[in-house]
Design a protein around this motif. Structure first.
Motif, mmCIF file in Angstrom:
data_model
loop_
_atom_site.group_PDB
_atom_site.id
_atom_site.type_symbol
_atom_site.label_atom_id
_atom_site.label_comp_id
_atom_site.label_asym_id
_atom_site.label_seq_id
_atom_site.Cartn_x
_atom_site.Cartn_y
_atom_site.Cartn_z
ATOM 1 N N VAL A 18 -1.324 8.528 6.389
ATOM 2 C CA VAL A 18 -0.687 8.342 7.690
ATOM 3 C C VAL A 18 -0.906 6.897 8.123
ATOM 4 O O VAL A 18 -2.016 6.498 8.471
ATOM 5 C CB VAL A 18 -1.259 9.322 8.736
ATOM 6 C CG1 VAL A 18 -0.532 9.139 10.066
ATOM 7 C CG2 VAL A 18 -1.123 10.755 8.251
ATOM 8 N N GLY A 19 0.152 6.101 8.078
ATOM 9 C CA GLY A 19 0.065 4.693 8.444
ATOM 10 C C GLY A 19 0.379 3.795 7.264
ATOM 11 O O GLY A 19 -0.242 3.916 6.199
ATOM 12 N N GLY A 20 1.348 2.881 7.457
ATOM 13 C CA GLY A 20 1.769 1.996 6.378
ATOM 14 C C GLY A 20 1.394 0.551 6.595
ATOM 15 O O GLY A 20 1.976 -0.338 5.970
ATOM 16 N N GLY A 21 0.421 0.288 7.491
ATOM 17 C CA GLY A 21 -0.096 -1.067 7.624
ATOM 18 C C GLY A 21 -0.916 -1.444 6.408
ATOM 19 O O GLY A 21 -0.861 -0.792 5.363
ATOM 20 N N ILE A 22 -1.704 -2.513 6.524
ATOM 21 C CA ILE A 22 -2.422 -3.009 5.351
ATOM 22 C C ILE A 22 -3.396 -1.979 4.796
ATOM 23 O O ILE A 22 -3.570 -1.867 3.577
ATOM 24 C CB ILE A 22 -3.153 -4.337 5.684
ATOM 25 C CG1 ILE A 22 -3.550 -5.081 4.393
ATOM 26 C CG2 ILE A 22 -4.365 -4.082 6.566
ATOM 27 C CD1 ILE A 22 -2.402 -5.665 3.644
ATOM 28 N N ALA A 29 -1.339 1.713 -2.972
ATOM 29 C CA ALA A 29 -1.206 0.974 -4.227
ATOM 30 C C ALA A 29 -2.331 1.317 -5.198
ATOM 31 O O ALA A 29 -2.112 1.418 -6.411
ATOM 32 C CB ALA A 29 -1.186 -0.516 -3.939
ATOM 33 N N ALA A 30 -3.543 1.497 -4.673
ATOM 34 C CA ALA A 30 -4.684 1.817 -5.533
ATOM 35 C C ALA A 30 -4.669 3.265 -6.010
ATOM 36 O O ALA A 30 -5.126 3.572 -7.111
ATOM 37 C CB ALA A 30 -5.989 1.535 -4.777
ATOM 38 N N LEU A 31 -4.114 4.151 -5.197
ATOM 39 C CA LEU A 31 -4.188 5.582 -5.453
ATOM 40 C C LEU A 31 -2.995 6.128 -6.228
ATOM 41 O O LEU A 31 -3.130 7.065 -7.024
ATOM 42 C CB LEU A 31 -4.307 6.308 -4.110
ATOM 43 C CG LEU A 31 -4.762 7.762 -4.097
ATOM 44 C CD1 LEU A 31 -6.141 7.901 -4.723
ATOM 45 C CD2 LEU A 31 -4.780 8.279 -2.658
ATOM 46 N N ALA A 32 -1.823 5.571 -6.009
ATOM 47 C CA ALA A 32 -0.592 6.144 -6.548
ATOM 48 C C ALA A 32 -0.551 6.244 -8.081
ATOM 49 O O ALA A 32 0.084 7.161 -8.605
ATOM 50 C CB ALA A 32 0.617 5.371 -6.035
ATOM 51 N N ALA A 154 5.088 -2.753 -2.618
ATOM 52 C CA ALA A 154 5.843 -2.758 -3.873
ATOM 53 C C ALA A 154 5.048 -2.100 -4.993
ATOM 54 O O ALA A 154 5.606 -1.338 -5.809
ATOM 55 C CB ALA A 154 6.207 -4.190 -4.249
ATOM 56 N N ALA A 155 3.748 -2.382 -5.057
ATOM 57 C CA ALA A 155 2.910 -1.773 -6.089
ATOM 58 C C ALA A 155 2.851 -0.262 -5.918
ATOM 59 O O ALA A 155 2.879 0.491 -6.905
ATOM 60 C CB ALA A 155 1.506 -2.372 -6.043
ATOM 61 N N ALA A 156 2.768 0.198 -4.676
ATOM 62 C CA ALA A 156 2.747 1.639 -4.421
ATOM 63 C C ALA A 156 4.050 2.281 -4.873
ATOM 64 O O ALA A 156 4.054 3.341 -5.520
ATOM 65 C CB ALA A 156 2.501 1.891 -2.937
ATOM 66 N N ALA A 161 4.795 6.146 -5.478
ATOM 67 C CA ALA A 161 4.502 6.611 -4.116
ATOM 68 C C ALA A 161 5.796 6.574 -3.309
ATOM 69 O O ALA A 161 6.666 5.736 -3.539
ATOM 70 C CB ALA A 161 3.453 5.729 -3.462
ATOM 71 N N THR A 162 5.918 7.483 -2.363
ATOM 72 C CA THR A 162 7.071 7.528 -1.463
ATOM 73 C C THR A 162 6.642 7.021 -0.103
ATOM 74 O O THR A 162 5.619 7.480 0.441
ATOM 75 C CB THR A 162 7.617 8.960 -1.342
ATOM 76 O OG1 THR A 162 7.989 9.431 -2.637
ATOM 77 C CG2 THR A 162 8.834 8.998 -0.425
ATOM 78 N N ILE A 163 7.395 6.081 0.454
ATOM 79 C CA ILE A 163 7.073 5.518 1.765
ATOM 80 C C ILE A 163 8.179 5.906 2.729
ATOM 81 O O ILE A 163 9.353 5.591 2.493
ATOM 82 C CB ILE A 163 6.911 3.994 1.685
ATOM 83 C CG1 ILE A 163 5.769 3.658 0.720
ATOM 84 C CG2 ILE A 163 6.631 3.401 3.071
ATOM 85 C CD1 ILE A 163 5.659 2.190 0.361
#
Length: 373
Positions: A18-22, A29-32, A154-156, A161-163
């Motif tokens: 929940v939340g797409g900030g930094i 990016a690390a988890l996907a 971009a890495a996510a 990953a879906t944003i």
């Protein structure tokens, strides 16, 4: 395809951030690469609040010794990605700030942070008489915040990953071993909720029936000035040891200035107040003899702190993971914090040099701490 259809088509995911900030973007990016991840952003695009309004510098002393391990551990990734540019930081004060300078030097003695007492007038042209105390922090650097945030998003996405934007959380209920999450964009089922909602983190906890931790947002004001003479491009970030202002040069002879304010507020689209802009300019003119020729623009952002002013990473209860309370240092610590949080979520032992994850665990808060805040 509508966003609701997109969410429905995902089926159950492993992690809903929940939340797409930094904080959320770097963690995604690390988890996907290792899990099915969806990022639920409440605004029309990620990074509109704290991330998009950052003062954009990396400083190992910023946030104090408790934050420095995360900042230092993030430096390598930021340098390797070419997200940093040389700046330096000069902490300045008057004679009665000598104790603060000595405390700063002592606090980081024996760490990886290189600090040295200097004559501040040698580094800031036009510094007014009386500003005789200085501590130089040469490792301080600019951060290209927009490019760093875009890099993580971009890495996510590359890792599938879906944003989803415009997906503010309305509520979440436990369903089997996971969650059924109701958002403004539709419904999603996830095994784990990661609360990376910044100033809205406690509200997200309440919406999910989890216990809030007493996180509080504060407004920070920034002003872009033109001055006569123009700000030298070779000048470092200048930080008042008494915490009354900081300023740094920008391209084209411009200067970014803050009154170093922390005004308690509710979660919101923060806007600058005229009194804070005037206060910033007054404090700046009390430090240097430059003339302010124009206030070109001003803005404000939110900084959100836990009661002890340390970030919160980890499970507070089953299936609800905190990644919040980063204050003003979420960007400079993002690489190490994301690596640590991803390891915890994947059930691995975090291996971030110099960083003790227990220090930032929500387990440090008990009911008494939250009730008394």
């Amino acid at each position: 395809m509508s966003v609701a259809d997109l969410l429905a088509g995902l089926g159950a995911v492993d992690v809903a951030i929940v939340g797409g900030g930094i904080a959320g973007a770097s963690l995604a990016a690390a988890l996907a690469p290792h899990a099915r991840v969806v990022v639920l952003e409440g605004e029309s695009m990620p990074g509109l609040h704290a991330t998009g309004r950052s003062a954009a510098f990396w400083s190992e002393t910023y946030g104090g010794p408790a934050i420095q391990p995360l900042t230092t551990a993030s430096g390598g990734a930021l340098r390797d990605g070419d997200f940093l540019a040389p700046l330096g930081s000069l902490h300045i004060g008057r004679a009665d700030d000598a104790g603060a300078a000595e405390a700063l030097l002592a606090a980081f003695d024996g760490t990886a942070v290189d600090l040295a007492a200097v004559d501040p007038a040698a580094h800031v042209p036009g510094l007014r008489a009386g500003w005789t105390v200085g501590v130089m922090e040469p490792s301080c650097a600019y951060i290209d915040v927009a490019r760093l945030h875009a890099h993580y998003l971009a890495a996510a996405r590359r890792a599938r990953a879906t944003i989803v934007a415009d997906a503010a959380i309305r509520g979440a209920e436990r369903q089997g071993g996971g969650w059924a999450i109701d958002t403004a964009a539709g419904r999603i089922v996830a095994e784990v909720i990661v609360n990376a909602a910044g100033a809205w983190a406690d509200q997200v906890a309440v919406a999910a029936g989890a216990r809030p931790l007493g996180l509080k947002p504060y407004r920070r004001t920034m002003v872009q000035l033109r001055t006569d003479p123009p700000a030298p491009t070779t000048m470092p970030l200048v930080v008042d040891l008494a915490g009354r202002f900081y300023f740094k040069p920008e391209s084209g002879g411009r200067l970014w200035l803050s009154p170093h304010d922390e005004v308690p507020t509710s979660p919101c689209d923060a806007q600058p107040e005229e009194i804070d802009i005037a206060l910033a300019v007054d404090r700046f003119e009390g430090a240097v003899d430059w003339q302010v020729t124009a206030v070109e623009r001003s803005w404000a952002g939110l900084r959100t702190f836990a009661p002890d002013r340390l970030p919160v990473y980890g499970y507070a209860e089953r299936g609800f993971f905190w990644c919040a309370g980063q204050g003003g240092f979420g960007i400079q610590t993002a690489p190490a914090a994301a690596q640590m949080a991803a390891s915890l979520l994947l059930g691995r032992v975090p291996d971030v040099p110099g960083v003790d994850p227990d220090r930032y665990s929500p387990a440090r808060f008990d009911d008494k701490d939250r009730a008394s805040d």
